[in-house]
Design an enzyme around this catalytic site. Structure first.
Site, mmCIF file in Angstrom:
data_model
loop_
_atom_site.group_PDB
_atom_site.id
_atom_site.type_symbol
_atom_site.label_atom_id
_atom_site.label_comp_id
_atom_site.label_asym_id
_atom_site.label_seq_id
_atom_site.Cartn_x
_atom_site.Cartn_y
_atom_site.Cartn_z
ATOM 1 N N ILE A 32 0.836 -1.204 0.000
ATOM 2 C CA ILE A 32 0.000 0.000 0.000
ATOM 3 C C ILE A 32 0.874 1.258 0.000
ATOM 4 O O ILE A 32 0.709 2.148 -0.842
ATOM 5 C CB ILE A 32 -0.973 0.000 1.205
ATOM 6 C CG1 ILE A 32 -2.071 -1.064 0.970
ATOM 7 C CG2 ILE A 32 -1.590 1.385 1.425
ATOM 8 C CD1 ILE A 32 -3.128 -1.131 2.038
ATOM 9 N N ASP A 80 13.945 0.606 12.268
ATOM 10 C CA ASP A 80 12.792 0.073 12.994
ATOM 11 C C ASP A 80 12.112 1.266 13.661
ATOM 12 O O ASP A 80 12.755 1.989 14.437
ATOM 13 C CB ASP A 80 13.287 -0.935 14.044
ATOM 14 C CG ASP A 80 12.135 -1.725 14.665
ATOM 15 O OD1 ASP A 80 11.043 -1.144 14.858
ATOM 16 O OD2 ASP A 80 12.344 -2.911 14.969
ATOM 17 N N LYS A 140 7.228 12.638 15.796
ATOM 18 C CA LYS A 140 8.203 13.457 16.529
ATOM 19 C C LYS A 140 9.437 13.749 15.684
ATOM 20 O O LYS A 140 9.950 14.858 15.683
ATOM 21 C CB LYS A 140 8.631 12.738 17.816
ATOM 22 C CG LYS A 140 7.558 12.702 18.880
ATOM 23 C CD LYS A 140 7.361 14.032 19.559
ATOM 24 C CE LYS A 140 8.346 14.218 20.709
ATOM 25 N NZ LYS A 140 8.034 15.461 21.447
ATOM 26 N N SER A 173 -4.243 3.595 9.055
ATOM 27 C CA SER A 173 -4.893 2.874 10.147
ATOM 28 C C SER A 173 -5.684 1.695 9.572
ATOM 29 O O SER A 173 -5.263 1.073 8.583
ATOM 30 C CB SER A 173 -5.777 3.848 10.934
ATOM 31 O OG SER A 173 -6.281 3.253 12.100
ATOM 32 N N LYS A 191 -4.719 0.455 16.569
ATOM 33 C CA LYS A 191 -5.210 1.386 15.540
ATOM 34 C C LYS A 191 -6.113 2.465 16.148
ATOM 35 O O LYS A 191 -6.159 3.587 15.640
ATOM 36 C CB LYS A 191 -5.946 0.623 14.435
ATOM 37 C CG LYS A 191 -5.019 -0.257 13.585
ATOM 38 C CD LYS A 191 -3.869 0.510 12.957
ATOM 39 C CE LYS A 191 -3.151 -0.305 11.881
ATOM 40 N NZ LYS A 191 -1.970 0.365 11.329
ATOM 41 N N ILE A 220 -7.780 -4.782 0.647
ATOM 42 C CA ILE A 220 -7.139 -4.308 -0.588
ATOM 43 C C ILE A 220 -6.421 -5.495 -1.243
ATOM 44 O O ILE A 220 -5.631 -6.193 -0.580
ATOM 45 C CB ILE A 220 -6.126 -3.172 -0.283
ATOM 46 C CG1 ILE A 220 -6.807 -2.004 0.468
ATOM 47 C CG2 ILE A 220 -5.478 -2.675 -1.581
ATOM 48 C CD1 ILE A 220 -7.895 -1.269 -0.268
#
Ligand code: COA
Length: 314
Positions: A32, A80, A140, A173, A191, A220
């Site tokens: 995606i 990561d 952040k 999400s 989520k 999807i």
């Protein structure tokens, strides 16, 4: 060979609308997110994708760069999202090599099917860490650059030429937590947190010109998510639960992304754009397919036949 454009973005958008813009994307080698980035690159942006797998991330960056002649796409592996320092280093490299960050896609996620009875504290924590903490770390690490971009792309509705936008973030999400779903407690909780993070970002940083939105994909086709959530033999069952009668395509998620980052999304913030053919409204108690409710739980069955099933410890 470049992928045909119709596989990842609609013809409706004008070439060049993201010229001189940079997108930073976590989980960018995934099916995606790579389509989202490919669409933005096709339409003029340069990009930096990061991921855990070095080879996969670097190869995907090269592949995405074929979407437009002259495109610059960095692929930084061994990142990561749970490790804020490595993420910050990737952000710095992106800014040094590409000149800034205008758009962010927080796409890295972890998922597998497991009932609470088979979900250890560490398994729950792993998904919370990747999805919630990872999205927070991404926010952040990129915020200073988003603020800079937003401040130099003020009032795009007044200066609409070439969709001159910047300072936008999208969190990827899901819809699982709208109804909740067995075998997906860890993801539902995570989520819900990601959604709340996006909404908070919209209100805290809206005054600085930043927009923050969620894209919630439904089922999807051809994605790792589908391989993890449904047994192959049950995939037709999933389609019948989608009111539009089919799986979505990665192109449909990419188009939603262009809408939110482009001139079209100037006044859209603090929202969730669900792209699922109305699937969540008929979401039953079955995750994907092939795990009948409640029999699967009552029999204490072990999840098999999907990608990411639990490995036996050696
Ligand atoms: N069922 C139950 N528990 C599982 C599991 C499964 N299918 N897969 C992993 N776990 C548990 C592990 O046993 C471990 O818990 P333990 O220490 O109590 O045994 C814990 O989860 C962490 O697993 P580990 O493999 O060490 O973590 P990781 O950080 O390498 O991987 C995951 C994280 C588990 C989320 C893995 O699925 C992943 O890397 N996913 C990324 C890709 C992805 O999910 N994409 C989907 C997008 S929709």
């Amino acid at each position: 060979m470049p992928l045909p454009k119709q596989d990842y973005v609609s013809d409706i958008w004008k070439d060049g609308i993201f010229e001189n813009k940079v997108v930073f994307c976590t989980g960018g080698a995934g099916s995606i997110c790579s389509a989202q980035v490919r669409a933005l690159v096709h339409l003029g942006a340069n990009a930096c994708i990061v991921g855990r797998n070095v080879e996969k991330t670097e190869n995907m960056a090269k592949d995405i760069a074929t979407a437009r002649q002259g495109a610059k796409v960095l692929g930084i592996g061994a990142i990561d999202v749970r490790n804020v320092e490595s993420l910050q280093n990737a952000v710095e490299q992106c800014v040094q090599e590409l000149g800034g960050i205008d758009y962010v896609i927080a796409g890295a996620a972890g998922n597998f099917l497991a009932p609470i009875s088979q979900l250890s504290t560490n398994a729950f924590k792993s998904v919370m860490d990747i999805d919630v903490l990872g999205s927070y770390n991404t926010l952040k690490a990129t915020l200073p650059h988003l603020i800079t971009s937003a401040s130099s792309h003020k009032n795009p509705h007044i200066h609409p030429s070439r969709a001159n936008t910047g300072g936008r973030i999208i969190f990827i999400s899901a819809t699982i937590h709208y109804t909740t779903m067995p075998l997906q407690t860890h993801v539902s909780v995570a989520k819900a947190g990601v959604d709340a993070l996006s909404h908070s970002t919209a209100i805290e940083f809206g005054p600085r010109g930043i927009t923050s939105n969620v894209i919630a994909p439904g089922p999807i086709a051809g994605t790792e998510g589908m391989e993890r959530l449904a047994r192959k033999e049950g995939s037709d069952q999933v389609k019948t639960r989608v009111p539009l009668g089919r799986y979505g395509t990665v192109k449909e998620i990419a188009d939603a992304t262009v809408f939110l980052f482009g001139d079209t999304g100037n006044f859209v913030s603090g929202q969730t754009l669900v792209v699922d053919g109305a699937a969540w409204r008929t979401q039953s108690a079955n995750p994907g397919a092939g795990f009948p409710y409640p029999d699967f739980l009552l029999k204490d069955e072990v999840v098999t036949g999907v990608k990411g099933e639990k490995k036996a410890k050696l």
